[in-house]
Design a protein around this motif. Structure first.
Motif, short mmCIF file in Angstrom:
data_model
loop_
_atom_site.label_atom_id
_atom_site.label_comp_id
_atom_site.label_asym_id
_atom_site.label_seq_id
_atom_site.Cartn_x
_atom_site.Cartn_y
_atom_site.Cartn_z
N LYS A 79 0.60 -1.42 0.12
CA LYS A 79 0.05 0.36 0.38
C LYS A 79 0.93 1.02 0.06
O LYS A 79 0.53 1.93 0.73
N TYR A 80 1.87 1.40 -1.02
CA TYR A 80 2.75 2.34 -0.75
C TYR A 80 1.87 3.53 -2.03
O TYR A 80 0.95 3.31 -2.59
N THR A 81 2.26 4.66 -1.45
CA THR A 81 1.42 5.67 -2.16
C THR A 81 1.80 6.02 -3.68
O THR A 81 1.70 6.58 -4.61
N GLN A 82 3.10 6.61 -3.71
CA GLN A 82 4.03 5.57 -4.98
C GLN A 82 5.03 5.35 -5.00
O GLN A 82 5.74 5.04 -3.81
N ILE A 83 5.60 5.27 -6.04
CA ILE A 83 6.45 4.27 -6.53
C ILE A 83 7.91 4.97 -7.66
O ILE A 83 7.34 5.12 -8.42
N PHE A 84 8.91 4.82 -6.91
CA PHE A 84 9.92 5.98 -7.80
C PHE A 84 11.33 4.80 -7.96
O PHE A 84 11.81 3.95 -7.38
N ILE A 127 7.04 10.31 3.17
CA ILE A 127 8.67 9.17 3.62
C ILE A 127 8.59 8.30 2.72
O ILE A 127 8.04 7.19 2.30
N ILE A 128 10.00 7.83 2.12
CA ILE A 128 10.25 7.00 2.24
C ILE A 128 10.52 5.21 2.85
O ILE A 128 10.25 5.02 4.70
N GLU A 129 9.24 4.52 2.47
CA GLU A 129 8.73 3.67 3.91
C GLU A 129 9.53 2.39 3.02
O GLU A 129 10.48 1.94 4.69
N PHE A 151 12.15 3.19 -4.71
CA PHE A 151 12.02 3.72 -3.76
C PHE A 151 10.34 3.62 -3.55
O PHE A 151 9.34 4.12 -4.47
N CYS A 152 9.76 3.23 -2.36
CA CYS A 152 8.04 3.22 -1.66
C CYS A 152 8.28 4.08 -1.09
O CYS A 152 8.50 4.49 0.51
N ILE A 153 7.03 5.08 -1.64
CA ILE A 153 6.59 6.37 -0.59
C ILE A 153 5.67 6.83 0.27
O ILE A 153 4.90 5.80 -1.37
#
Ligand SMILES: [Zn+2]
Length: 456
Positions: free
Chosen positions: A3-8, A36-38, A29-31
């Motif tokens: 359940k990440y908000t954004q993935i880079f 925050i970087i989770e 990078f899972c935000i």
């Protein structure tokens, strides 16, 4: 399941230590929703393919193109926001004259909120475009205009730490530009702190009030004491100038018979959330006091070349455990870019190590072991700045904020000299540090929000 908000997805550079750069090649990078970087996930990790498969193609999935890299957003520890209006001018005169002839007249104009808005909006946008995601600002003595700067940071998405400047001593400051009296200076500071704390509640990336005595020469003892008490009462950051130049250093010696560091400490102004600009003339005892109290140095290498009469021994202070970050010191320093300042930090340290007077023999010319590397300058501009402010910023690792610059090495107008598609990533990192221009900074993100995009 995820359940990440954004993935880079892309290759990033981040400081592992002050001397070592970590290369995160082709990471995810899972935000989270707080920006925050989770989670950071390396290609060899068992979850990598699953996360990639889950998010790829979705609108919250971002992937760098060939030749693009993630850099942590820069942390500028020393900006005089009103001085943006005079950046690049009058750098050929001494500090005392520069302040009285140029700087105080321009700062006094910020009683005009329309003028303040024009300058501050342009400055915050310019710093973001140069990759600076967090700034520690001196505003002016004016409470309203200082609050306006914090509001502009909040609106534009920059993490701004803002101080209403205190300069209350009628003996030392011109009648046209100073606090009306000590009581007003302290009351305005307290109202400013409360207003910025209120503003922060509706600001994702955070804005912070900063207790800001300009420097010891401009403040009375009672103002300095009162400011130390306000900082303790509201647990705020603190900023000032410390042991910058021969004149300023001697002034404090004459008044208190001690160095700046100890004088500031006596007023309760040194602590974990304190950042002192310059600090060129700290002795070893002062530096130890900084390390013990958690006080950081805001190193301003371009400004120092003009006004500090010296090169600060950064390597020595680092060795003593003092937190250090970089500052542009607009407009004692002319450049709004921490890339420019990182380059100057390395060059100045090399000149300190080798020495400059060719009339002396080589072994007597310089100060041994003074050089810092470009890796260390990168650390100062990123992780070192975060540590100086005691905030989880400046590193691309878990539990840090997603504050990044997207650097494109293949922009037509500013292509970097990379001719081998197998070039080592650490060499590409060095080329970026030395050669990047604002054109290469394509996007800037703060706390998971895109705050700058370059289209031309
Ligand atoms: Zn300054």
């Amino acid at each position: 399941m995820f359940k990440y908000t954004q993935i880079f997805k892309g290759t990033a550079f981040s400081s592992k230590s002050s001397k070592e750069v970590q290369i995160l090649q082709d990471y995810l990078f899972c935000i989270n929703a707080d920006g925050i970087i989770e989670k950071t996930i390396a290609p060899e990790h068992p979850d990598y393919q699953t996360v990639l498969h889950t998010y790829k193609g979705k609108e919250n999935f971002y992937q760098l193109t060939d030749g693009q890299y993630f850099f942590p957003g820069f942390v500028d520890l020393h900006v005089h926001a009103p001085q943006w209006a005079q950046a690049g001018t009058a750098l050929d005169i001494p500090l005392y004259d520069w302040l009285n002839t140029y700087t105080f007249p321009i700062e006094s104009k910020f009683s005009d909120l329309a003028f303040a808005k024009e300058v501050y909006e342009d400055l915050v946008s310019t710093l973001l475009a140069n990759g600076t995601t967090t700034s520690l600002y001196f505003a002016t003595v004016h409470k309203e205009a200082s609050l306006l700067l914090a509001e502009i940071c909040a609106t534009k998405g920059q993490r701004g730490l803002v101080g209403k400047v205190v300069m209350d001593d009628p003996e030392q400051n011109p009648a046209f530009y100073r606090d009306a009296n000590t009581a007003t200076a302290l009351a305005d500071t307290e109202e400013f702190i409360l207003a910025v704390k209120e503003l922060a509640k509706s600001t994702k990336q955070g804005v912070y009030p900063v207790v800001t005595p300009r420097f010891i020469p401009s403040c009375t003892d009672s103002a300095l004491k009162g400011l130390g008490e306000l900082a303790a009462k509201y647990d705020t950051h603190i900023q000032s100038h410390c042991s910058e130049s021969d004149w300023e250093h001697s002034y404090v010696q004459d008044r208190f018979n001690k160095n700046d560091a100890y004088a500031l400490h006596d007023f309760g102004l040194l602590g974990d959330k304190s950042v002192m600009a310059h600090c060129n003339f700290l002795n070893d005892e002062d530096a130890t006091l900084f390390a013990e109290t958690g006080t950081a140095i805001g190193h301003c290498p371009i400004s120092n070349a003009y006004f500090a009469n010296s090169v600060i021994p950064i390597a020595r202070f680092h060795g003593k455990g003092v937190d250090i970050g970089l500052g542009s010191d607009i407009s004692g320093g002319f450049s709004p870019s921490l890339f420019d300042n990182a380059r100057q930090a390395v060059m100045s340290s090399r000149m300190l190590e080798d020495g400059v007077n060719t009339a002396l023999p080589a072994d007597k010319r310089g100060v041994p072991n003074s050089r810092i590397t470009i890796n260390e300058a990168f650390y100062l501009a990123t992780a070192g700045g975060g540590e100086s402010l005691s905030l989880p910023i400046g590193r691309l690792q878990e539990n840090y904020t997603w504050d990044v610059q997207v650097i494109d090495t293949k922009v037509a107008s500013a292509k970097l000299p990379i001719f081998d598609n197998k070039e080592e990533l650490i060499d590409i990192f060095q080329k970026i540090m030395y050669l990047v221009r604002p054109e290469n900074i394509r996007e800037v993100w703060v706390q998971g929000i895109k705050v700058h995009e370059r289209t031309e």
